[in-house]
Design a protein around this motif. Structure first.
Motif, PDB file in Angstrom:
ATOM      1  N   GLU A   1      24.677  24.807  20.933  1.00 35.89           N
ATOM      2  CA  GLU A   1      25.451  25.575  21.923  1.00 35.89           C
ATOM      3  C   GLU A   1      26.338  24.660  22.764  1.00 35.89           C
ATOM      4  O   GLU A   1      27.528  24.933  22.954  1.00 35.89           O
ATOM      5  CB  GLU A   1      24.498  26.363  22.818  1.00 35.89           C
ATOM      6  N   ALA A   2      25.777  23.556  23.236  1.00 43.37           N
ATOM      7  CA  ALA A   2      26.528  22.660  24.132  1.00 43.37           C
ATOM      8  C   ALA A   2      27.735  22.029  23.443  1.00 43.37           C
ATOM      9  O   ALA A   2      28.790  21.847  24.060  1.00 43.37           O
ATOM     10  CB  ALA A   2      25.604  21.573  24.668  1.00 43.37           C
ATOM     11  N   TYR A   3      27.585  21.681  22.163  1.00 46.09           N
ATOM     12  CA  TYR A   3      28.644  20.963  21.451  1.00 46.09           C
ATOM     13  C   TYR A   3      29.403  21.854  20.461  1.00 46.09           C
ATOM     14  O   TYR A   3      30.182  21.354  19.653  1.00 46.09           O
ATOM     15  CB  TYR A   3      28.053  19.751  20.729  1.00 46.09           C
ATOM     16  N   HIS A   4      29.162  23.173  20.511  1.00 43.02           N
ATOM     17  CA  HIS A   4      29.875  24.144  19.669  1.00 43.02           C
ATOM     18  C   HIS A   4      29.735  23.808  18.181  1.00 43.02           C
ATOM     19  O   HIS A   4      30.714  23.694  17.438  1.00 43.02           O
ATOM     20  CB  HIS A   4      31.354  24.206  20.061  1.00 43.02           C
ATOM     21  N   LEU A   5      28.485  23.654  17.761  1.00 40.83           N
ATOM     22  CA  LEU A   5      28.175  23.277  16.384  1.00 40.83           C
ATOM     23  C   LEU A   5      27.692  24.490  15.597  1.00 40.83           C
ATOM     24  O   LEU A   5      27.270  25.495  16.178  1.00 40.83           O
ATOM     25  CB  LEU A   5      27.108  22.177  16.380  1.00 40.83           C
ATOM     26  N   ASP A   6      27.758  24.374  14.280  1.00 45.84           N
ATOM     27  CA  ASP A   6      27.373  25.471  13.400  1.00 45.84           C
ATOM     28  C   ASP A   6      25.850  25.515  13.255  1.00 45.84           C
ATOM     29  O   ASP A   6      25.263  24.704  12.536  1.00 45.84           O
ATOM     30  CB  ASP A   6      28.040  25.282  12.033  1.00 45.84           C
ATOM     31  N   SER A   7      25.218  26.462  13.922  1.00 50.99           N
ATOM     32  CA  SER A   7      23.750  26.547  13.890  1.00 50.99           C
ATOM     33  C   SER A   7      23.228  26.979  12.518  1.00 50.99           C
ATOM     34  O   SER A   7      22.023  26.914  12.273  1.00 50.99           O
ATOM     35  CB  SER A   7      23.249  27.505  14.967  1.00 50.99           C
ATOM     36  N   ASP A   8      24.128  27.397  11.620  1.00 48.49           N
ATOM     37  CA  ASP A   8      23.729  27.740  10.250  1.00 48.49           C
ATOM     38  C   ASP A   8      23.889  26.568   9.285  1.00 48.49           C
ATOM     39  O   ASP A   8      23.656  26.712   8.081  1.00 48.49           O
ATOM     40  CB  ASP A   8      24.548  28.938   9.734  1.00 48.49           C
TER      41      ASP A   8
END
Length: 219
Positions: free
Chosen positions: A101-108
């Protein structure tokens, strides 16, 4: 760059991707080490990855850190603090969500890379929370069933991919412990590769290139 607003200390190498979904690789070091250790791999790994190398939460004076204590007891021999390991499992699971969330990363598109004790925790997180993890690179470690969540076997593991490797003359974690990994993963349907290399407790160059090529196909 070093950042510390999140729940675990870490260092980060940003992705070269500037828009869209960014895949992420989390690194978990071994017992008594720190976040700088595995980070030396970062320049050689795919540039589209955001790489986050995490410091274990339990300090080991004078320097270094651990994911859980290893106790050396004359009566019981060497034993691991499984309760502390479970606490670290939960800290890592929380940190993955927090960092994405903090670094706008792909959690998938989350990969875990561990060495030794960091591998034990990577297995614990991925097998307990397969919905959070896509790939695991498990170097010189083993699966400790005692630190998996009680309901782990009820979860769907077929979307996980695991690359496991071990030194055939490892003097710290016996290769026989690692040789049980394929049987365990087959039982719960995890696609995997297991390789041995003629080294001790470390990562041989051919081992590095092998998992690097594996990873390039998976992210």
């Amino acid at each position: 760059m070093t950042t510390a607003p999140l729940s675990l200390e870490h260092i980060i190498k940003p992705s070269t991707i500037t828009e869209g979904k960014i895949p992420v690789l989390f690194m978990f070091h071994g017992y008594g080490s720190n976040e700088e250790d595995l980070f030396s791999f970062a320049p050689e790994l795919p540039t589209e990855l955001c790489i986050i190398s995490v410091r274990a939460p339990y300090p080991m004076p004078p320097q270094g850190n651990a994911w859980y204590a290893i106790n050396f007891d004359a009566d019981n021999g060497k034993w691991s603090d499984d309760e502390q390991a479970k606490e670290s499992r939960e800290k890592i699971a929380y940190f993955i969500d927090e960092a994405c969330e903090a670094y706008h990363l792909d959690s998938d598109n989350v990969t875990l890379l561990g060495f030794s004790q960091g591998t034990v925790l990577s297995y614990s997180v991925a097998l307990s929370y397969p919905e959070k993890v896509k790939n695991v690179i498990a170097l010189s470690g083993y699966i400790n069933e005692a630190i998996l969540k009680e309901n782990y076997a009820d979860k769907k593991h077929t979307s996980l991919n695991i690359y496991a490797s071990h030194g055939s003359v490892d003097q710290v974690i016996p290769v026989q412990w690692a040789q049980k990994i394929p049987t365990f993963l087959n039982k719960i349907g995890v696609p995997h590769i297991f390789e041995e290399f003629p080294v001790g407790h470390g990562v041989a160059p051919q081992n590095f290139y092998s998992f690097k090529n594996w990873l390039a196909d998976k992210i």
